[in-house]
Design a protein around this motif. Structure first.
Motif, PDB file in Angstrom:
ATOM      1  N   ASN A  72       0.836  -1.208   0.000  1.00 43.65           N
ATOM      2  CA  ASN A  72       0.000   0.000   0.000  1.00 43.65           C
ATOM      3  C   ASN A  72       0.863   1.248   0.000  1.00 43.65           C
ATOM      4  N   HIS A  73       1.850   1.297   0.909  1.00 41.64           N
ATOM      5  CA  HIS A  73       2.772   2.436   0.910  1.00 41.64           C
ATOM      6  C   HIS A  73       4.058   2.095   1.638  1.00 41.64           C
ATOM      7  N   THR A  74       5.066   2.872   1.338  1.00 37.21           N
ATOM      8  CA  THR A  74       6.305   2.898   2.102  1.00 37.21           C
ATOM      9  C   THR A  74       6.327   4.233   2.820  1.00 37.21           C
ATOM     10  N   ILE A  93       4.138   6.643  -1.527  1.00 40.40           N
ATOM     11  CA  ILE A  93       5.154   6.912  -0.519  1.00 40.40           C
ATOM     12  C   ILE A  93       4.531   7.929   0.431  1.00 40.40           C
ATOM     13  N   GLU A  94       4.739   7.744   1.730  1.00 42.31           N
ATOM     14  CA  GLU A  94       4.268   8.729   2.694  1.00 42.31           C
ATOM     15  C   GLU A  94       5.473   9.342   3.384  1.00 42.31           C
ATOM     16  N   LEU A  95       5.576  10.658   3.298  1.00 42.61           N
ATOM     17  CA  LEU A  95       6.645  11.377   3.990  1.00 42.61           C
ATOM     18  C   LEU A  95       6.068  11.855   5.313  1.00 42.61           C
ATOM     19  N   HIS A 142      10.696   4.167   7.475  1.00 41.21           N
ATOM     20  CA  HIS A 142      10.120   3.927   8.799  1.00 41.21           C
ATOM     21  C   HIS A 142       9.282   2.659   8.835  1.00 41.21           C
ATOM     22  N   HIS A 143       8.425   2.460   7.846  1.00 42.40           N
ATOM     23  CA  HIS A 143       7.667   1.207   7.778  1.00 42.40           C
ATOM     24  C   HIS A 143       7.169   0.936   6.369  1.00 42.40           C
ATOM     25  N   LEU A 144       6.788  -0.340   6.171  1.00 41.48           N
ATOM     26  CA  LEU A 144       6.134  -0.766   4.938  1.00 41.48           C
ATOM     27  C   LEU A 144       4.712  -1.151   5.283  1.00 41.48           C
ATOM     28  N   CYS A 145       3.777  -0.828   4.410  1.00 44.92           N
ATOM     29  CA  CYS A 145       2.372  -1.168   4.669  1.00 44.92           C
ATOM     30  C   CYS A 145       1.858  -2.112   3.589  1.00 44.92           C
ATOM     31  N   TYR A 146       1.430  -3.301   4.046  1.00 45.64           N
ATOM     32  CA  TYR A 146       0.858  -4.304   3.143  1.00 45.64           C
ATOM     33  C   TYR A 146      -0.642  -4.383   3.354  1.00 45.64           C
ATOM     34  N   VAL A 171       6.290  -3.275  10.204  1.00 44.57           N
ATOM     35  CA  VAL A 171       5.287  -3.611   9.186  1.00 44.57           C
ATOM     36  C   VAL A 171       3.928  -3.128   9.654  1.00 44.57           C
ATOM     37  N   GLU A 172       3.217  -2.435   8.759  1.00 40.50           N
ATOM     38  CA  GLU A 172       1.844  -2.041   8.987  1.00 40.50           C
ATOM     39  C   GLU A 172       0.962  -2.897   8.096  1.00 40.50           C
ATOM     40  N   LEU A 173      -0.121  -3.396   8.646  1.00 35.12           N
ATOM     41  CA  LEU A 173      -1.131  -4.087   7.829  1.00 35.12           C
ATOM     42  C   LEU A 173      -2.349  -3.197   7.747  1.00 35.12           C
TER      43      LEU A 173
HETATM   44 CO    CO Z   1       1.662   3.788   7.199  1.00 29.87          CO
END
Ligand code: CO
Length: 134
Positions: free
Chosen positions: A6-8, A53-55, A78-82, A129-131
């Motif tokens: 979804n985003h980095t 990408i989220e800053l 900071h995290h990856l979101c799946y 990791v974010e879900l």
């Molecule tokens: Co996030």
């Protein structure tokens, strides 16, 4: 179980400078900054054809990214979101396999208005990791 990236999320000390890097130097489509006080961050969304990408810049006293920026003063991933189809099923699957879910284990509403959970970086190759329920 996990689906699309979804985003980095990249934590940055200076959101305006980071938005310039992505918007001007890299030529990406960037949003205006959005304050999310309930998440302790101000965010700029970078839209790429296949993901986002989220800053993230700290907002307020107890931002969840402040400690990360102390360790990484220039910023960093900071995290990856799946995405997952069912956040509760995903959580139970992970807990049954010994993975650690952060907080009280109950999904919270994330930056996109959807339920999210965070997983301990030590269980996932050193990356937070974010879900997010798709
Ligand atoms: Co996030």
């Amino acid at each position: 179980m996990i689906g699309r990236l979804n985003h980095t999320a990249i934590a940055v000390p200076d959101l305006k400078a980071a938005a310039r890097v992505y918007g001007q130097t890299l030529g990406a489509e960037v949003s205006t900054p959005r304050a999310l006080p309930q998440h302790g961050v101000t965010v700029v969304f970078v839209s790429l054809p296949n993901t986002k990408i989220e800053l993230l810049e700290p907002l307020g006293e107890n931002s969840p990214i402040s400690a990360f920026l102390k360790r990484n003063p220039a910023g960093g991933v900071h995290h990856l979101c799946y995405e997952v189809e069912d956040i509760f099923a995903a959580r139970d699957h992970l807990l049954a396999r010994g993975a650690r879910v952060l907080g009280d284990g109950e999904p919270k509403i994330g930056a996109h208005g959807k339920p999210v959970l965070f997983l301990h970086p030590k269980d996932f190759c050193g990356v937070l990791v974010e879900l997010e329920q798709a």
